[in-house]
Motif scaffolding. Structure first.
Motif, PDB file in Angstrom:
ATOM      1  N   LYS A 141       0.823  -1.215   0.000  1.00  0.00           N
ATOM      2  CA  LYS A 141       0.000   0.000   0.000  1.00  0.00           C
ATOM      3  C   LYS A 141       0.858   1.267   0.000  1.00  0.00           C
ATOM      4  CE  LYS A 141      -2.210  -0.638   3.880  1.00  0.00           C
ATOM      5  NZ  LYS A 141      -1.384  -1.757   4.403  1.00  0.00           N
ATOM      6  N   THR A 142       1.818   1.325   0.907  1.00  0.00           N
ATOM      7  CA  THR A 142       2.650   2.516   1.029  1.00  0.00           C
ATOM      8  C   THR A 142       3.470   2.752  -0.234  1.00  0.00           C
ATOM      9  OG1 THR A 142       2.798   2.424   3.437  1.00  0.00           O
ATOM     10  CG2 THR A 142       4.588   3.541   2.291  1.00  0.00           C
ATOM     11  N   THR A 143       4.013   1.688  -0.811  1.00  0.00           N
ATOM     12  CA  THR A 143       4.779   1.828  -2.054  1.00  0.00           C
ATOM     13  C   THR A 143       3.908   2.393  -3.161  1.00  0.00           C
ATOM     14  OG1 THR A 143       6.229  -0.011  -1.458  1.00  0.00           O
ATOM     15  CG2 THR A 143       6.122   0.582  -3.786  1.00  0.00           C
ATOM     16  N   LEU A 144       2.675   1.918  -3.280  1.00  0.00           N
ATOM     17  CA  LEU A 144       1.772   2.407  -4.312  1.00  0.00           C
ATOM     18  C   LEU A 144       1.447   3.882  -4.106  1.00  0.00           C
ATOM     19  CD1 LEU A 144       0.086   1.906  -6.790  1.00  0.00           C
ATOM     20  CD2 LEU A 144      -1.714   0.935  -5.341  1.00  0.00           C
ATOM     21  N   VAL A 145       1.213   4.284  -2.871  1.00  0.00           N
ATOM     22  CA  VAL A 145       0.921   5.687  -2.594  1.00  0.00           C
ATOM     23  C   VAL A 145       2.129   6.570  -2.926  1.00  0.00           C
ATOM     24  CG1 VAL A 145       0.507   7.348  -0.732  1.00  0.00           C
ATOM     25  CG2 VAL A 145      -0.906   5.307  -0.905  1.00  0.00           C
ATOM     26  N   ARG A 146       3.324   6.110  -2.604  1.00  0.00           N
ATOM     27  CA  ARG A 146       4.528   6.879  -2.923  1.00  0.00           C
ATOM     28  C   ARG A 146       4.695   7.052  -4.432  1.00  0.00           C
ATOM     29  NH1 ARG A 146       8.535   7.709   0.865  1.00  0.00           N
ATOM     30  NH2 ARG A 146      10.171   7.371  -0.689  1.00  0.00           N
ATOM     31  N   LEU A 147       4.300   6.061  -5.202  1.00  0.00           N
ATOM     32  CA  LEU A 147       4.317   6.198  -6.660  1.00  0.00           C
ATOM     33  C   LEU A 147       3.294   7.225  -7.117  1.00  0.00           C
ATOM     34  CD1 LEU A 147       4.639   2.440  -7.725  1.00  0.00           C
ATOM     35  CD2 LEU A 147       6.431   4.176  -7.782  1.00  0.00           C
ATOM     36  N   MET A 148       2.148   7.281  -6.430  1.00  0.00           N
ATOM     37  CA  MET A 148       1.108   8.249  -6.780  1.00  0.00           C
ATOM     38  C   MET A 148       1.528   9.686  -6.475  1.00  0.00           C
ATOM     39  SD  MET A 148      -2.353   6.318  -5.452  1.00  0.00           S
ATOM     40  CE  MET A 148      -3.009   4.846  -6.266  1.00  0.00           C
ATOM     41  N   THR A 149       2.441   9.867  -5.546  1.00  0.00           N
ATOM     42  CA  THR A 149       2.927  11.216  -5.234  1.00  0.00           C
ATOM     43  C   THR A 149       4.060  11.636  -6.162  1.00  0.00           C
ATOM     44  OG1 THR A 149       4.635  10.474  -3.681  1.00  0.00           O
ATOM     45  CG2 THR A 149       2.411  10.862  -2.785  1.00  0.00           C
ATOM     46  N   GLY A 150       4.688  10.674  -6.826  1.00  0.00           N
ATOM     47  CA  GLY A 150       5.856  10.983  -7.633  1.00  0.00           C
ATOM     48  C   GLY A 150       7.157  10.910  -6.853  1.00  0.00           C
ATOM     49  N   ILE A 151       7.093  10.529  -5.575  1.00  0.00           N
ATOM     50  CA  ILE A 151       8.304  10.398  -4.767  1.00  0.00           C
ATOM     51  C   ILE A 151       9.168   9.254  -5.290  1.00  0.00           C
ATOM     52  CG2 ILE A 151       9.179   9.787  -2.475  1.00  0.00           C
ATOM     53  CD1 ILE A 151       6.759  11.223  -1.303  1.00  0.00           C
ATOM     54  N   ASP A 152       8.520   8.136  -5.656  1.00  0.00           N
ATOM     55  CA  ASP A 152       9.222   6.985  -6.223  1.00  0.00           C
ATOM     56  C   ASP A 152       8.837   6.817  -7.686  1.00  0.00           C
ATOM     57  OD1 ASP A 152      10.536   6.352  -3.910  1.00  0.00           O
ATOM     58  OD2 ASP A 152       9.223   4.697  -3.350  1.00  0.00           O
ATOM     59  N   ARG A 153       9.685   6.133  -8.436  1.00  0.00           N
ATOM     60  CA  ARG A 153       9.407   5.792  -9.825  1.00  0.00           C
ATOM     61  C   ARG A 153       9.107   4.303  -9.937  1.00  0.00           C
ATOM     62  NH1 ARG A 153      11.440   9.224 -14.012  1.00  0.00           N
ATOM     63  NH2 ARG A 153      12.490  11.088 -13.211  1.00  0.00           N
ATOM     64  N   ALA A 154       8.184   3.977 -10.825  1.00  0.00           N
ATOM     65  CA  ALA A 154       7.877   2.575 -11.082  1.00  0.00           C
ATOM     66  C   ALA A 154       8.991   1.931 -11.891  1.00  0.00           C
ATOM     67  CB  ALA A 154       6.551   2.467 -11.828  1.00  0.00           C
ATOM     68  N   ALA A 155       9.207   0.636 -11.677  1.00  0.00           N
ATOM     69  CA  ALA A 155      10.171  -0.103 -12.488  1.00  0.00           C
ATOM     70  C   ALA A 155       9.612  -0.309 -13.891  1.00  0.00           C
ATOM     71  CB  ALA A 155      10.489  -1.441 -11.829  1.00  0.00           C
ATOM     72  N   THR A 156       8.317  -0.601 -13.963  1.00  0.00           N
ATOM     73  CA  THR A 156       7.628  -0.720 -15.249  1.00  0.00           C
ATOM     74  C   THR A 156       6.278  -0.025 -15.129  1.00  0.00           C
ATOM     75  OG1 THR A 156       6.558  -2.816 -14.656  1.00  0.00           O
ATOM     76  CG2 THR A 156       8.709  -2.940 -15.731  1.00  0.00           C
TER      77      THR A 156
END
Length: 255
Positions: free
Chosen positions: A58-73
């Protein structure tokens, strides 16, 4: 002068597009893949809950939604724009699981600092600080250093920070952990009020009774999205009496 058909279609699409679109997203940390091929749309002006146990992604997905992290694919789009994108910063309110506060500053000074990042000043900033501190029931503690706050008070101050600039999209990671039931109810009332003004809200939780308060839910287990729908739809499809029973059903757990 009437807008051209092409322009009208473009404006219409911008209003009907989801607030957040996640397409084919996977994410790994080292050799461990924590999200597996996530596809998800969050509609504009809804409260969308991400429900799952600790470590589910859940937390990883939310961080992707903020743009803090980038998806691998795959890719994540917010308000039609691909993330990460710096210009979207002011459109997002984010409350992380760990409190991002300056403990040596008072509650008021923390809010003043974060408000200034969003270009707020003068009477507008003062009024908004009063409003959010009243919402989280911290007004008597405005001038107290955050280091002297209890854990629950720091969570409430973190929520005030996320709300300070009236963001178009609000992302809340376990926002009510450590907060008493009366204040939790007050916070949910505010979330409903924000939704009525068009704010899109994503909230992660592992608390089943909070899941019932969301317009729609995404159930996550072991990095995979196992079900999406309104609480009523999920219960009906699973022939379940409770959200917990539905979660077990979609996760392949049989009694």
């Amino acid at each position: 002068m009437d807008a051209s058909p092409a322009l009208s279609d473009s404006l219409s699409d911008s209003l009907t597009d989801p607030a957040i679109r996640v397409q084919g997203v996977s994410k790994s940390y080292g050799k461990k893949e924590v999200l597996h091929g996530i596809d998800l749309d969050v509609r504009r002006g809804e409260i969308f809950g991400l429900l799952g146990p600790s470590g589910s992604g859940k937390t990883t997905l939310v961080r992707l939604m903020t743009g803090i992290d980038r998806a691998a694919t795959g890719e994540v789009r917010l308000l039609g724009e691909r993330l990460p994108k710096l210009s979207l910063f002011r459109q997002i309110g984010y409350m992380a699981q760990s409190d991002a506060l300056y403990l040596e500053l008072t509650g008021k000074e923390n809010l003043e600092f974060f408000a200034s990042l969003f270009g707020m000043s003068g009477s507008v900033r003062r009024k908004r600080i009063e409003e959010v501190m009243e919402l989280v029931d911290l007004t008597p503690h405005l001038d107290k250093p955050a280091v002297a706050y209890s854990g629950g008070m720091r969570r409430r101050l973190s929520l005030a920070v996320a709300l300070i600039h009236r963001p178009a999209v609000l992302l809340l990671d376990e926002p009510t952990v450590g907060i008493d039931p009366v204040l939790r109810q007050s916070i949910w009332q505010e979330l409903y009020a924000l939704r009525r003004t068009g704010t899109t809200i994503v909230i992660t939780t592992h608390v089943m009774d909070e899941a019932d308060k969301c317009d729609r839910l995404g159930m996550i287990r072991d990095g995979s999205l196992i079900a999406v729908g309104s609480p009523a739809e999920l219960l009906e499809r699973a022939n379940a009496a409770t959200i917990e029973e539905a979660f077990l059903h979609y996760g392949g757990v049989r009694p």
